[in-house]
Design an enzyme around this catalytic site. Structure first.
Site, PDB file in Angstrom:
ATOM      1  N   GLN A 141      44.238-110.825  50.988  1.00 34.74           N
ATOM      2  CA  GLN A 141      43.221-111.105  49.981  1.00 34.74           C
ATOM      3  C   GLN A 141      43.752-110.811  48.576  1.00 34.74           C
ATOM      4  O   GLN A 141      43.106-111.143  47.598  1.00 34.74           O
ATOM      5  CB  GLN A 141      41.949-110.282  50.247  1.00 34.74           C
ATOM      6  CG  GLN A 141      41.167-110.772  51.461  1.00 34.74           C
ATOM      7  CD  GLN A 141      39.865-110.032  51.724  1.00 34.74           C
ATOM      8  OE1 GLN A 141      39.643-109.549  52.820  1.00 34.74           O
ATOM      9  NE2 GLN A 141      38.993-109.929  50.736  1.00 34.74           N
TER      10      GLN A 141
ATOM     11  N   ARG B 148      32.225-107.297  52.840  1.00 36.78           N
ATOM     12  CA  ARG B 148      31.352-108.225  52.129  1.00 36.78           C
ATOM     13  C   ARG B 148      30.479-107.531  51.086  1.00 36.78           C
ATOM     14  O   ARG B 148      29.259-107.734  51.017  1.00 36.78           O
ATOM     15  CB  ARG B 148      30.484-109.024  53.094  1.00 36.78           C
ATOM     16  CG  ARG B 148      30.038-110.309  52.407  1.00 36.78           C
ATOM     17  CD  ARG B 148      29.463-111.327  53.321  1.00 36.78           C
ATOM     18  NE  ARG B 148      29.188-112.525  52.534  1.00 36.78           N
ATOM     19  CZ  ARG B 148      29.331-113.753  52.983  1.00 36.78           C
ATOM     20  NH1 ARG B 148      29.725-113.969  54.204  1.00 36.78           N
ATOM     21  NH2 ARG B 148      29.053-114.783  52.222  1.00 36.78           N
ATOM     22  N   CYS B 149      31.120-106.655  50.313  1.00 39.34           N
ATOM     23  CA  CYS B 149      30.385-106.040  49.212  1.00 39.34           C
ATOM     24  C   CYS B 149      31.416-105.504  48.240  1.00 39.34           C
ATOM     25  O   CYS B 149      32.581-105.378  48.561  1.00 39.34           O
ATOM     26  CB  CYS B 149      29.493-104.901  49.690  1.00 39.34           C
ATOM     27  SG  CYS B 149      30.378-103.498  50.355  1.00 39.34           S
TER      28      CYS B 149
END
Lengths: 805, 284, 175
Positions: free
Chosen positions: A236, A383-384
């Site tokens: 990522q 996912r935060c």
């Protein structure tokens, strides 16, 4: 000219710029099976790596015998810590200032830990050889509970023995990592002492895992002839990986090329640097051949990147009519065997200090203690943004608990405590400057959309019917109002391993009026190739369809910190707009020259520069691009390119109002989600279709976490949820349809006013589902029960409340 | 996840299977759809040096309905059960149960024979077959024999089938009256937290015959004669259902797992059994 | 070490023959021997459906099938469903309705959906959800996948093509 019959609206539509639901350019390859993911990478002579992993949660390694494995036909190498030690690669630094074993050095600290790395001709031989490596373990006491860990005589990290201070200050115990404290401790205590109402609640936000459908993997290829190392991986943050790889290996950064190809979902799992990546690189250096490592699902769930595992206690005070006066929070953070949390350096508990939420709380205090246990390292933001899910869960539960204590409606309690529109920019008690918001408008819109009053009336009737014995089903109304903090971040306070968290965009306009833009981020499904082209289309007036977006290749893309924490739009999106504006500024000069007027006498209009007051005199961006390359213009160098490195002045603060209606079968513990309404305000909306898709997906991950998804350990340190039979990923059958809605409060400091959205639904969704479950039992005396609310835990709540007769 | 090496055999007759079993003894194992065995092999929890794939044996295929007698070849898949129009009329509980097994892809591969012969307490077909009072035909070196489903299961993964035998078909009588298969599970693809199969015949508003069996509530499927007895002759009112549930619960022995502890499972079992009984009665 | 077997597969209309260990999983044979990389490995345990292919008319999970079992089979993968010049209606529909994000589940998802619509050309939303329950998506929350499939069904039914099968296999949801 054909152009002249086009209306302005036509020209805007042709661009497919910001605000339209442009179809995704990525989809052509994905729908035809032509994506290129790491496991699709196949290089000549490529070998396969596979790990020998620890079956124990905590054990000393007495010996490792690799001879039988090495004797197997097709096995090329078996690496152990002993082999890596001379290279000083048996340990590696973590993102959190700790270090982590690459391969077990003397002991293992969690089940699934990497012990030896087998390199073989193919994956079959590698798997067979893994079975042949004999490791002699002597088991040690296992600690899976951080509270026990802080009391235990057992020293988990012997390598840190005697070190009373770590990367984030003093250590209180040999299994303690850090204490992180923010806010006004004394002031908060004082307020609590004098408050009308104080309520305290402990809650455990369980350990879970991002579990993208594609697991982690890498293919490393050391070209010994040219001295170049190429690494394909599920990264990522590819640029950070290159820098880390260079620092670890000593290979100069220009000789390392890191490529993130298509990534099959990340959700935080692919932020970290894992032993598998390191071993594939070392193995390639050792063997001179490309080496592929791809973990299987069990390895993924057991060893790479857990999330959450926060034992939180909140204390909230208020006046008797419900005005909140203070908040005090304490967290015992279970970081597992190594502190490998992926947070900006100065924030060992991430942005947990956003835990005052959407409320105007005058004074607050937060302390977080990080603790070692015999569990996998990780601590990524699933996912935060960094620990924001935990923070929002804490405050949204505290609000509910306070509402119970005050016997107030929880929607009303929220309303009277919201930060008011006119208070923005608002500095919170724990130090954040919220850039913008209009919470009351969003909340009222949400409550009205679901007929909140009607729902409460229905719920009351249901409770009455239940008490009369007419139904065994209860109804819960879950409320959540969340504020995210995303877009890390200003370099002044956000860095990872010393690298400032800016991001970048580099644009080249081609002579015929098409373009390529490269960014420092990397899409994992968010549709960057689609949306960044839309930003550019609006900024530079060339159609999005004529703009290629590229990311993920460190040889070509500008340096950036990658995609996580909803930072792509806030940071790289801003860089894109800023780079676009540089293009436009040069284009303006070219247009003025071509139109034979002064620079100030032309203005940008959709896809062209026009002479002010004479709209029939114009040059399109296409014309300008051609001229930029092919016409000698005095004082202007040829070409039309720009680069922007954007260091945001602040984070962005997306917010939203979510409401869930759930029916619960009291006897079986089975919940049924009847309705879910999600209003999001992510500022300027670049592509509504993609925003909606992100919200559906984030809510579904929230549903999973809230209703069953966990990484559970038994007392021996065994992972109980290592396959998708037990690790809950919902299917289409378990998921409802969501109703989405929005308000738009642009970010005042972002060039296009956008705030980021991919993580909001997860951050807001988890407490909303949880609150719905808990709300169903509120009339019977429930105050708080811990997630995940799987069938048996819901059943237990009912049982504990005496609802089973 | 890569299994250990093995030799693969695909005989086209039962005789071929028998001779392979004779030849390889303990090292041989038959496989139908493979969806229980292959994951175990991939995890290297099952070692199978000689894998005998039954897919080419035509005699193990097909659903035969002869008047009231129904015969399912061992290799009949759950998908075929669901898709068979006449079976849906003659014994609709099969379709209802099969739809609750695994997911569409797995149901294309998963077979009746594999599901009943494996002895996995989580499988749905064993309890169902006990409810139907099915007979299992076993083919072995000594010839063919028949064992009642209700006598087949001894413990988890231990059945009356010897290692040398192959389960070739399942037979049972068409059902009249009401039926229901209810299963509580965490999600698609999960085993039951609790599941029950119930058949009820009604005459003059009263239960004239009943059969009650349960899935994943013990190390074997549980057929409860007591539960059936408690229903027969009643109007299936609350008292009768309570008595049947009590009888059924007396015979289960669930274990704690990720689905929850024993107390929870016993409670849910009671609820599911009651609902299944009422569901079957209402359809009768 | 076991003996290698002679394997014949017909994949997307093309015949392939090779020697392979029987234990080789079908998914790896497709991906690594035949370079058919559309189907993916997501879970290894037949739960996620990323590896879904059509084999002799059945939707199967290629991670839970040995190549030896598949010997002699006709297989269709996502690569055989449409071509760049003639996309399948479902491929178009997934794009049109944003039925995918990271794309990793998409090949299995579309391959399964093709079969679902073959068996049930006029599904309800519930039937689509039930019929797709063997395929996990981590990105979309399924809402747009369901929308994509329903829209594709509508479009396919509106086309005056040869579709003869009419809902003989409608499956009511089982819960």
């Amino acid at each position: 000219m054909k152009d002249e019959v086009q209306t302005r609206e036509d020209r805007v539509a042709n661009l497919k710029g910001m605000g339209c639901s442009r179809k995704r350019v990525e989809d052509a390859r994905f729908t035809q099976g032509k994506g290129n993911y790491v496991d699709d990478v196949k290089l000549p002579g490529m070998l396969h790596g596979d790990f020998v992993r620890s079956p124990y949660g905590h054990a000393r390694i007495k010996s490792i015998d690799t001879s039988a494995a090495l004797a197997l036909d097709g096995v090329v190498a078996v690496l152990t810590a002993e082999d890596l030690a001379p290279l000083n690669l048996h340990w590696m630094p973590t993102l959190a200032g700790d270090k982590q074993m690459v391969l077990a050095d003397g002991k293992v600290l969690f089940q699934g830990q990497e012990v030896a790395f087998v390199v073989a001709r193919d994956r079959y031989v590698a798997a067979d050889a893994v079975e042949l490596v004999e490791v002699d373990y002597e088991d040690l006491p296992v600690i899976v509970n951080p509270h026990e860990s802080l009391q235990s005589d057992v020293v988990l990290r012997e390598d840190l023995a005697g070190q009373t201070s770590g990367a984030h200050g003093p250590r209180k115990h040999h299994n303690h990592i850090f204490t992180w404290e923010v806010g006004d401790k004394e002031g908060t205590e004082q307020v609590m002492e004098n408050a009308d109402v104080v309520v305290e609640q402990s809650m455990y936000y369980h350990r879970t895992h991002p579990c993208p459908l594609e697991t982690c993997g890498s293919v490393a290829s050391m070209d010994k002839v040219n001295g170049k190392l190429t690494v394909y991986g599920t990264f990522q943050a590819p640029h950070v990986v290159r820098t880390v790889a260079s620092l670890l290996s000593g290979i100069e950064e220009h000789n390392i090329r890191v490529i993130s190809p298509d990534i099959g979902g990340g959700f935080g799992n692919k932020v970290g640097v894992y032993p598998g990546y390191v071993c594939s690189i070392v193995a390639s250096i050792v063997t001179g051949k490309p080496v592929k490592w791809v973990e299987d699902r069990m390895e993924n769930l057991m060893s790479t990147a857990f999330a959450r595992d926060y034992h939180m206690t909140g204390k909230i005070s208020a006046t008797k009519d419900g005005k909140i006066t203070g908040l005090d929070c304490h967290v015992i953070a279970d970081h597992g065997a190594f502190d490998a949390c992926a947070d900006p350096t100065k924030f060992p508990a991430g942005f947990m200090n956003i835990c005052t939420g959407s409320y105007d709380i005058p004074v607050a205090h937060l302390a977080v203690d990080g603790v070692y246990t015999n569990k996998a390292p990780g601590g990524v933001s699933y996912r935060c943004s960094f620990r924001v899910t935990e923070a929002v869960y804490l405050i949204e539960r505290m609000i509910e608990v306070l509402a119970i204590e005050l016997n107030m409606d929880a929607a009303e309690l929220r309303r009277i405590n919201f930060i008011k529109k006119e208070q923005f920019p608002y500095t919170s008690a724990l130090g954040w400057e919220y850039d913008s918001g209009d919470y009351h408008t969003a909340w009222d819109k949400a409550l009205e959309a679901v007929d909140y009053k009607g729902l409460r009336a229905e719920q009351a009737e249901r409770v009455a019917a239940f008490k009369r014995g007419e139904t065994r089903s209860l109804m819960g109304i879950g409320l959540t109002f969340f504020t995210e903090i995303v877009g890390a971040g200003p370099v002044k306070n956000c860095d990872i391993l010393g690298m400032g968290m800016f991001d970048s965009c580099e644009i080249r306009i081609h002579p015929t009026g098409s373009a390529i833009a490269r960014l420092g981020t990397i899409s994992q499904g968010q549709g960057h190739a689609t949306t960044f082209a839309q930003i550019l289309a609006s900024e530079i007036g060339l159609p999005a369809d004529s703009i290629t977006i590229e990311e993920g290749d460190t040889d070509t893309a500008p340096y950036g910190l990658g995609t996580y924490g909803s930072r792509s739009t806030p940071v790289a999106g801003a860089a894109t707009a800023m780079a676009g504006r540089k293009i436009r500024a040069k284009a303006q000069m070219i247009a003025a020259y071509l139109l034979e007027v002064h620079d100030d006498d032309v203005e940008f209009d959709v896809d062209r520069f026009v002479v002010k007051g004479a709209p029939e005199r114009f040059k399109t961006m296409k014309d300008i691009a051609y001229a930029a390359y092919n016409q000698a213009i005095p004082g202007i160098e040829p070409g039309l390119e720009a680069v922007s490195y954007y260091d945001p002045p602040n984070m962005t603060y997306p917010f939203g109002a979510y409401i869930c209606v759930m029916d619960i079968d009291v006897d079986t513990g089975v919940p049924d989600i009847r309705k879910f309404y999600a209003l999001d305000d992510c500022g300027t909306r670049i592509n509504p279709m993609i925003i909606e898709g992100q919200i559906h997906g984030g809510l579904t991950e929230a549903l999973a976490v809230s209703l069953g998804q966990e990484i559970a350990y038994d007392d021996m340190g065994n992972v109980k949820t290592g396959t998708l039979m037990d690790f809950f990923l919902p299917t289409a059958w378990e998921v409802p349809n969501y109703e989405t809605d929005h308000t738009v409060t642009p970010s005042p400091h972002h060039p296009i006013g956008a705030k980021g959205v991919g993580e909001s639904p997860h951050v807001g969704g988890v407490p909303c589902f949880s609150n719905a479950v808990q709300d169903a039992f509120r009339p019977f005396g429930n105050r708080h029960t811990n997630m995940p609310h799987d069938h048996w835990r819901i059943w237990k709540t009912a049982n504990d409340l005496g609802l089973h007769g | 996840m890569i299994p250990a090496p093995f030799d693969y055999h695909r005989p086209d007759s039962l005789e071929g299977v028998m001779s392979l079993i004779r030849e390889h003894g303990d090292e041989a194992r038959v496989m139908a759809g493979g969806h229980s065995l292959i994951p175990m092999m991939k995890l290297r929890m099952a070692e199978v040096p000689h894998l005998i794939d039954l897919q080419a044996i035509d005699s193990l295929r097909g659903i035969r309905i002869d008047g009231d007698k129904i015969t399912l070849g061992a290799m009949v898949t759950q998908h075929e059960l669901i898709d068979h129009a006449e079976l849906a009329t003659k014994a609709p509980i099969l379709r209802e149960a099969a739809l609750q097994i695994a997911d569409p892809q797995v149901r294309y591969m998963g077979t009746v024979g594999g599901n009943v012969a494996n002895g996995d307490p989580g499988n749905d077909m064993p309890g169902l077959m006990q409810c139907l009072d099915a007979q299992f035909t076993l083919h072995g070196p000594e010839g063919t024999r028949t064992v009642a489903a209700r006598d087949f299961y001894e413990a988890a993964y231990m059945t009356a089938r010897t290692d040398e035998e192959v389960l070739t078909e399942v037979t049972f009588a068409a059902t009249g009256g009401g039926y229901a298969y209810e299963k509580q599970k965490r999600k698609i693809g999960d085993y039951a937290t609790a599941a029950a199969a119930v058949l009820i015949s009604k005459s003059g508003g009263q239960v004239s015959a009943a059969s009650v069996a349960m899935t994943n509530l013990s190390d074997v499927p549980v057929f409860s004669q007591g539960a059936a007895d408690a229903l027969v002759g009643t109007d299936c009112g609350d008292a009768a259902v309570d008595a049947a549930v009590a009888a059924a619960l007396a015979e289960i022995d669930p274990t704690e797992d990720n689905r929850g502890p024993v107390a929870f499972k016993r409670h849910v079992a009671g609820i599911i059994i009651a609902r299944t009984i009422r569901g079957a009665f209402n359809r009768a | 070490m076991s003996n290698k077997m002679h394997i014949q597969l017909n994949v997307n209309g093309e015949a392939h023959e090779f020697l392979a260990e029987p234990r080789e999983l079908l998914i790896y044979a497709l991906r690594e021997r035949l370079n058919i990389t559309g189907p993916h490995v997501g879970c290894d345990t037949s739960h996620c459906g990323a590896c879904t292919v059509t084999l002799d008319g059945k939707s199967v999970k290629a991670c839970t099938m040995f190549v030896a079992q598949a010997n002699g089979a006709e297989i269709t993968t996502i690569e055989g469903i449409g071509s760049p010049d003639a996309l399948h209606v479902l491929q178009e529909s997934f794009r049109e309705h944003h039925g995918l994000q990271c794309g990793f589940c998409t090949p299995g998802m579309i391959t399964r959906a093709v079969k679902l619509l073959e068996e049930n050309p006029t599904p309800t939303e519930e039937e689509v959800r039930f019929g797709m329950a063997g395929n996990i998506c981590r990105c979309t929350g399924y809402q747009n996948i369901v929308k994509s499939i329903l829209a594709a069904a509508n479009e396919m039914n509106a086309q005056p093509s040869s579709s003869e099968a009419v809902g003989h296999n409608k499956v009511e949801a089982a819960e």
